[in-house]
Design an enzyme around this catalytic site. Structure first.
Site, PDB file in Angstrom:
ATOM      1  N   HIS A  27       6.526  -1.003   1.616  1.00 14.57           N
ATOM      2  CA  HIS A  27       6.075  -1.699   0.985  1.00 14.57           C
ATOM      3  C   HIS A  27       4.691  -0.404   0.734  1.00 14.57           C
ATOM      4  O   HIS A  27       4.499  -0.224   1.089  1.00 14.57           O
ATOM      5  CB  HIS A  27       4.674  -3.161   0.838  1.00 14.57           C
ATOM      6  CG  HIS A  27       5.146  -3.830   1.376  1.00 14.57           C
ATOM      7  ND1 HIS A  27       4.720  -5.336   1.745  1.00 14.57           N
ATOM      8  CD2 HIS A  27       6.493  -4.112   1.689  1.00 14.57           C
ATOM      9  CE1 HIS A  27       5.767  -6.158   2.837  1.00 14.57           C
ATOM     10  NE2 HIS A  27       7.170  -5.743   2.179  1.00 14.57           N
ATOM     11  N   LEU A  28       5.361   0.644  -0.653  1.00 20.10           N
ATOM     12  CA  LEU A  28       4.832   1.504  -1.600  1.00 20.10           C
ATOM     13  C   LEU A  28       4.355   1.086  -2.769  1.00 20.10           C
ATOM     14  O   LEU A  28       4.883   0.777  -3.553  1.00 20.10           O
ATOM     15  CB  LEU A  28       5.911   2.009  -1.338  1.00 20.10           C
ATOM     16  CG  LEU A  28       6.224   2.944   0.554  1.00 20.10           C
ATOM     17  CD1 LEU A  28       8.144   4.073  -0.445  1.00 20.10           C
ATOM     18  CD2 LEU A  28       5.878   3.819   0.985  1.00 20.10           C
TER      19      LEU A  28
END
Length: 516
Positions: A448-449
């Site tokens: 999850h960036l």
């Protein structure tokens, strides 16, 4: 689809050059190509075959420099959701939450030293695009079962049945006064859009679906556009630099065909960054000009800032195998979720996160024991000091190596401990023994960036405006998770899809009216 060897017309010029083929890039390329625009999509990775695994693929992806504790920076950072055609969607668990209303304005819940978490848009601006992506790709869910689910169209698919561990967790949750609900999944529970129903062959997470039951932007969006000759995809195409032609415009993208070892410079009316929050920030920093010596769009030193990974962990244990029906070892990675601790006055600052079943890779009962595992995650504080930057060290191409500077905020550490205790309590009420906590290693970069190209109204604290356009550039947009000024406490993929749909339509209108 691979980069051809000659400098064809589309390699020399395009209406739009999209960099990155994950959820944001795929939606953008698909929608713009369908509008009759000439689109070149650059993807550094390759097509992922059915059954491929993250474990096998990730060692071939260039890591980033990161610092763990007080140690010297080392190449241990994970700057990829996935380096592959279709991005992380080829290997993700299929989890398809929508952001909650609070995620668009969390000012009451962040630390005093955090960056402004407000999105320049509200849920209402995304609702129709969430609905559109759900109709296109299919989401298996129960409408209204999630107490915090925002309004939307009726579910496109019925939910998946709870797995044997999911049934135990749901029962334990109800005993605790929680409100379990089926995890919303971009995995077919019945046949949908020409794709088969899931037949429970594996845990899904970090595996490419061998049957096509899991939503796939390559088969659904990219392949059809390529067949129609409206889109050209160059896999193995590494974007090196975006070239500016004026203080407020770019003119071309320089990129490398890594197979042929040939450099191309493609002229484009518009450039769309969709490489992921880390890689898009790095590309801007690698693109200085005489008007922007610190990097494209970086006049106020904001590019790369506000990097967020989400804080997360796992709680795991085992229960005695209750019945023979619990022998099933296939099916989705997650079938049951809990949002009761998302808005929770007892959690530090009143904002916790989501919890959901997270099947281990080996989920079959062993020695009469069934494994139970819960993933808990929460949005981290968007901090000025957490950022992507370029180091002084060079990679194999002679370009600066990426450096991801990240430290967990004390508030987030406290919130994570709170969620860990709630997850342990859930397992205990499910009858689990040998309960333990497992670290996720999110500090090195999660799947999850977010952040780095933060959206906002103030150019001094954000990189792009509400439409994803870089503040001081007329023809450069960001459509990946880098847009997120606040990550929200749920998986980001479905929101990236919806937001890219919204921004792509703005780009199409602007190109049609020659405003860019």
């Amino acid at each position: 689809m691979s980069a051809v060897r000659d400098a064809s017309a589309v390699y020399r010029s395009a209406d739009v050059c999209v960099i990155g083929s994950g959820p944001g890039g795929a939606v953008t390329a698909h929608l713009l190509a369908r509008r009759g625009l000439r689109v070149l999509l650059l993807e550094e990775g390759d097509r992922v075959g059915p059954g491929a695994t993250l474990e096998a693929l990730e060692p071939g992806w260039e890591p980033a420099l990161a610092r763990l504790g007080r140690a010297r920076p080392a190449l241990v950072g994970r700057p990829w959701s996935a380096k592959a055609l279709g991005g992380g969607m080829g290997l993700f668990a299929g989890i398809g939450f929508r952001l909650r209303h609070v995620d668009f304005d969390a000012r009451a819940h962040v630390a005093d030293d955090a960056l402004d978490p407000r999105w320049p848009i509200a849920y209402a601006d995304l609702r129709e695009h969430y609905d559109e992506m759900e109709r296109l790709l299919g989401v298996a869910r129960t409408r209204g079962a999630d107490p915090l689910e925002p309004d939307g169209a009726p579910a496109s698919l019925p939910p998946h049945a709870y797995s044997p561990p999911g049934r135990l967790l749901a029962g334990a949750g109800r005993h605790l006064g929680l409100r379990p609900f089926p995890t919303p999944l971009l995995i077919n529970s019945t046949e949908y859009a020409g794709r088969p129903a899931c037949h429970g062959c594996g845990p899904c997470n970090e595996h490419a679906c061998p049957t096509g039951a899991k939503a796939d932007v390559v088969a659904t969006l990219l392949d059809p556009a390529v067949k129609e000759s409206s889109l050209v995809v160059a896999t193995g195409g590494r974007a090196l630099r975006v070239h500016a032609s004026a203080c407020d415009r770019v003119s071309s993208v320089e990129w490398l065909d890594q197979r042929a070892k040939v450099r191309h410079t493609t002229r484009a009316r518009c450039v769309v960054l969709a490489a992921n929050a880390v890689q898009s920030s790095a590309l801007l920093l690698r693109s200085p000009s005489r008007w922007s010596p610190a990097g494209l769009g970086n006049r106020h030193d904001v590019v790369g800032r506000g990097l967020c990974f989400k804080v997360s962990g796992y709680a795991a244990g085992t229960v005695a195998t209750p019945t023979r029906s619990a022998q099933s070892s296939g099916g989705p990675f997650s079938t049951v979720s809990f949002s009761d601790h998302y808005l929770d006055d007892a959690c530090p600052k009143g904002l916790g996160g989501i919890m959901y079943e997270a099947s281990p890779a080996e989920r079959a009962p062993r020695d009469g024991k069934l494994p139970l595992r819960v993933h808990y995650l929460a949005a981290d504080q968007p901090m000025w000091r957490n950022r992507v930057r370029l180091s002084n060290k060079k990679n194999g191409l002679g370009a600066p190596q990426l450096m991801m500077e990240y430290a967990t905020h004390p508030l987030d550490a406290a919130r994570l401990r709170y969620l860990a205790e709630k997850a342990k309590k859930l397992l205990a009420h499910a009858g689990a023994a040998d309960i333990r906590l497992e670290e996720s290693g999110y500090e090195r970069g999660s799947r999850h960036l977010h952040g780095g190209c933060r959206a906002g109204d103030d150019p001094r604290t954000s990189v792009v405006d509400a439409d994803g356009r870089i503040h001081d550039q007329d023809n450069v947009y960001v459509v990946d998770g880098g847009f997120f000024p606040y990550p929200g406490g749920v998986n980001p993929t479905f929101t990236i899809l919806a937001n890219a749909s919204r921004i792509a339509r703005r780009i199409a209108r602007d190109l049609a009216t020659a405003t860019i």
